[in-house]
Design an enzyme around this catalytic site. Sequence first.
Site, short mmCIF file in Angstrom:
data_model
loop_
_atom_site.label_atom_id
_atom_site.label_comp_id
_atom_site.label_asym_id
_atom_site.label_seq_id
_atom_site.Cartn_x
_atom_site.Cartn_y
_atom_site.Cartn_z
N ASP A 1 0.47 -0.99 -0.16
CA ASP A 1 0.21 0.17 0.26
C ASP A 1 0.95 0.71 0.00
OD1 ASP A 1 -2.50 -1.34 0.26
OD2 ASP A 1 -2.36 -1.10 2.04
N TYR B 1 6.16 -8.52 8.04
CA TYR B 1 5.83 -7.37 9.05
C TYR B 1 5.61 -6.87 9.89
CZ TYR B 1 3.22 -8.05 4.30
OH TYR B 1 2.71 -8.73 2.34
N ASP C 1 -7.89 1.55 7.56
CA ASP C 1 -5.93 2.06 8.23
C ASP C 1 -7.32 3.94 8.82
OD1 ASP C 1 -6.40 2.73 5.62
OD2 ASP C 1 -5.34 2.93 4.68
N ARG D 1 -4.09 -5.02 7.68
CA ARG D 1 -5.03 -3.69 7.96
C ARG D 1 -6.79 -4.73 8.19
NH1 ARG D 1 -6.59 -0.20 3.43
NH2 ARG D 1 -4.54 -0.20 2.27
#
Length: 295
Positions: free
Chosen positions: A41, A69, A83, A178
């Site tokens: 993103d 992540y 988000d 997310r």
Amino acid sequence: MTRIDGVLVIDKPAGLTSHDVVARVRKAAGQKKVGHAGTLDPQATGVLVVALGRATRLVPYLQASRKTYEAHMRLGVSTTTLDAEGEVVATADPSGVTEEAFCEVLHGFTGRIEQVPPMVSAVKVGGERLHEKARRGETVAREAREVDIHELVLSEFVPGAEAQAWFLVTCSPGTYIRSLAADVGEALGVGAHLAALRRLGSGRFDVADARPLEEIEELGQQGRVAEAVLSMASAVADYPAITVDAGDAQAIGHGRPLSATAQDGPVAVLDEDGRLLAMVEDERGAARPRAVFAG
């Protein structure tokens, strides 16, 4: 300018789409054939694997690896996009959430779970990507998909009226962090959204080895991008590999199958100098080429 065939590991900065990064690498390298493996993103940072030249045929193999992540989530605030970029749609007081309760819920999401793709994702429904529908204010039904969460580790938890958490997640390709953050918030009964995301690893590629985009652009100005590029063989070094002689190298270069490898899944075929010739997979008693790079 000489064509570059190989892979760049970029430390993507926030504020750029993955396609923006590809466009800038394309300009720096002076060649058109450039692609990426595993979209990030715009606000996410970290490892973005960029393939150049013939290595673009490797993208499906580079995308297939697990990802790691570092996620930062804020509890008590739910948004339209799940988000920090979205509009706030609900708030709740997360003061009652303890670190122990958070860990218990977080670890409940390990293993194989189902996720509903967010409306801002690139998944296609009815021939159109969801984020295109979302821009028009549309919301459509989406089918849940199975993903694998291999590991979830809480690294920091800040309780209170503005409770926040930082955690590490190792997962299968196609996992939406997310959605994970929002689902954890829902399970806690207070809602949540993803505040920030950094990809630390993608398959064998680690953020410690990634190059800042600005560095690649500086090398481009000097005609030295190739110095930062990993070979195609190195890019698939986490796959099983076989080395073949000149005769088999010629055969695979013409797309002919080799003797079965007795391996499950893709196998890298290397020549005697260690160059990647093809990716093959056993089928009907032979190793059949799925992507050929020789020639």
